[in-house]
Design a protein around this motif. Sequence first.
Motif, PDB file in Angstrom:
ATOM      1  N   LYS A 145       0.709  -1.076   0.095  1.00  0.00           N
ATOM      2  CA  LYS A 145      -0.255   0.145  -0.563  1.00  0.00           C
ATOM      3  C   LYS A 145       0.942   1.565  -0.203  1.00  0.00           C
ATOM      4  O   LYS A 145       0.853   2.763   0.033  1.00  0.00           O
ATOM      5  N   SER A 146       2.040   1.180   0.969  1.00  0.00           N
ATOM      6  CA  SER A 146       3.117   1.899   0.271  1.00  0.00           C
ATOM      7  C   SER A 146       4.329   2.132   0.441  1.00  0.00           C
ATOM      8  O   SER A 146       4.780   1.281   1.020  1.00  0.00           O
ATOM      9  N   LEU A 147       5.272   3.501  -0.121  1.00  0.00           N
ATOM     10  CA  LEU A 147       6.777   2.894   0.000  1.00  0.00           C
ATOM     11  C   LEU A 147       7.307   3.731   0.215  1.00  0.00           C
ATOM     12  O   LEU A 147       7.026   5.091   0.123  1.00  0.00           O
ATOM     13  N   PRO A 148       7.899   3.525   1.901  1.00  0.00           N
ATOM     14  CA  PRO A 148       8.899   5.000   2.198  1.00  0.00           C
ATOM     15  C   PRO A 148       9.648   5.196   0.988  1.00  0.00           C
ATOM     16  O   PRO A 148      10.502   4.702   0.533  1.00  0.00           O
ATOM     17  N   MET A 149      10.630   6.998   0.832  1.00  0.00           N
ATOM     18  CA  MET A 149      11.086   7.280   0.393  1.00  0.00           C
ATOM     19  C   MET A 149      11.342   8.279   1.199  1.00  0.00           C
ATOM     20  O   MET A 149      10.585   9.249   1.271  1.00  0.00           O
ATOM     21  N   TRP A 150      12.846   8.221   0.385  1.00  0.00           N
ATOM     22  CA  TRP A 150      13.507  10.006   0.353  1.00  0.00           C
ATOM     23  C   TRP A 150      12.908  11.038  -0.440  1.00  0.00           C
ATOM     24  O   TRP A 150      12.649  10.368  -1.650  1.00  0.00           O
ATOM     25  N   VAL A 151      12.763  12.509  -0.138  1.00  0.00           N
ATOM     26  CA  VAL A 151      12.235  13.206  -0.589  1.00  0.00           C
ATOM     27  C   VAL A 151      13.408  13.926  -0.635  1.00  0.00           C
ATOM     28  O   VAL A 151      13.228  14.853   0.357  1.00  0.00           O
ATOM     29  N   GLN A 152      14.319  15.101  -1.399  1.00  0.00           N
ATOM     30  CA  GLN A 152      15.008  16.099  -1.159  1.00  0.00           C
ATOM     31  C   GLN A 152      14.530  16.987  -2.679  1.00  0.00           C
ATOM     32  O   GLN A 152      13.462  16.640  -3.448  1.00  0.00           O
ATOM     33  N   VAL A 153      14.054  18.575  -1.788  1.00  0.00           N
ATOM     34  CA  VAL A 153      13.153  19.636  -2.776  1.00  0.00           C
ATOM     35  C   VAL A 153      14.288  20.389  -2.982  1.00  0.00           C
ATOM     36  O   VAL A 153      15.327  21.010  -1.128  1.00  0.00           O
ATOM     37  N   TRP A 154      15.135  20.702  -4.176  1.00  0.00           N
ATOM     38  CA  TRP A 154      16.242  21.830  -4.078  1.00  0.00           C
ATOM     39  C   TRP A 154      14.848  23.252  -4.264  1.00  0.00           C
ATOM     40  O   TRP A 154      14.175  23.107  -4.825  1.00  0.00           O
ATOM     41  N   GLY A 155      15.590  24.246  -3.986  1.00  0.00           N
ATOM     42  CA  GLY A 155      15.570  25.295  -4.473  1.00  0.00           C
ATOM     43  C   GLY A 155      14.408  26.163  -4.000  1.00  0.00           C
ATOM     44  O   GLY A 155      13.915  27.336  -4.382  1.00  0.00           O
ATOM     45  N   LEU A 156      14.272  25.766  -2.287  1.00  0.00           N
ATOM     46  CA  LEU A 156      13.498  26.610  -2.037  1.00  0.00           C
ATOM     47  C   LEU A 156      13.925  28.317  -1.163  1.00  0.00           C
ATOM     48  O   LEU A 156      15.013  28.240  -1.310  1.00  0.00           O
ATOM     49  N   PRO A 157      12.862  29.213  -1.247  1.00  0.00           N
ATOM     50  CA  PRO A 157      13.534  30.303  -0.787  1.00  0.00           C
ATOM     51  C   PRO A 157      14.054  30.168   0.741  1.00  0.00           C
ATOM     52  O   PRO A 157      13.107  29.125   1.272  1.00  0.00           O
ATOM     53  N   PHE A 158      14.623  31.357   0.993  1.00  0.00           N
ATOM     54  CA  PHE A 158      15.700  30.417   2.391  1.00  0.00           C
ATOM     55  C   PHE A 158      14.628  31.204   3.586  1.00  0.00           C
ATOM     56  O   PHE A 158      14.907  30.164   4.442  1.00  0.00           O
ATOM     57  N   ASP A 159      13.893  31.203   3.278  1.00  0.00           N
ATOM     58  CA  ASP A 159      12.474  31.457   4.901  1.00  0.00           C
ATOM     59  C   ASP A 159      11.779  30.051   4.338  1.00  0.00           C
ATOM     60  O   ASP A 159      10.527  30.045   5.749  1.00  0.00           O
TER      61      ASP A 159
END
Length: 164
Positions: free
Chosen positions: A122-136
Amino acid sequence: MDLDVIERIHHITLTSEEDQPIPVRAVHREKILEEYSLSLIGKFLSTRPVNLKAAKNILRSEWKLGSDLKIIDVGNGLLQFKFTLESQLQWVWDNGPWSFDNNILALQRWEKGLTVRTVVFKSLPMWVQVWGLPFDLINEEAGLDIGRGLGSVVEVDCRALASD
């Protein structure tokens, strides 16, 4: 098989004597259930055949379990991973997702009554990286919000935010 044979197979009925339940003795069942309780059921999510012998060797090595880990092909593309200790099983569960030859390994904890036909991932754990977020927005709260937008959140890793 011709259609006539298939049609006859569909019309087979049991006699009242044949329609009786067959009792199965529960010899050693508690021990077997205890043994199975230290199992994960897995399946490589792949559109092509996976070299199971190589996959088993790599996973034993990555998980540092060697012969302590029993890997059994239970059919329908499913593998049973039998551990010796709960801590070994928990380490594998907590440190995934795992893969072999670019094929992700979906895992499910074994449960009493589970069969090859009833296994559902039903589910699969994943690491997600988010790039380019504003510093705040580089903070734990934003990470939780983004994660919840994708599914269930297991953890937000804030180590990169820590200053020396």
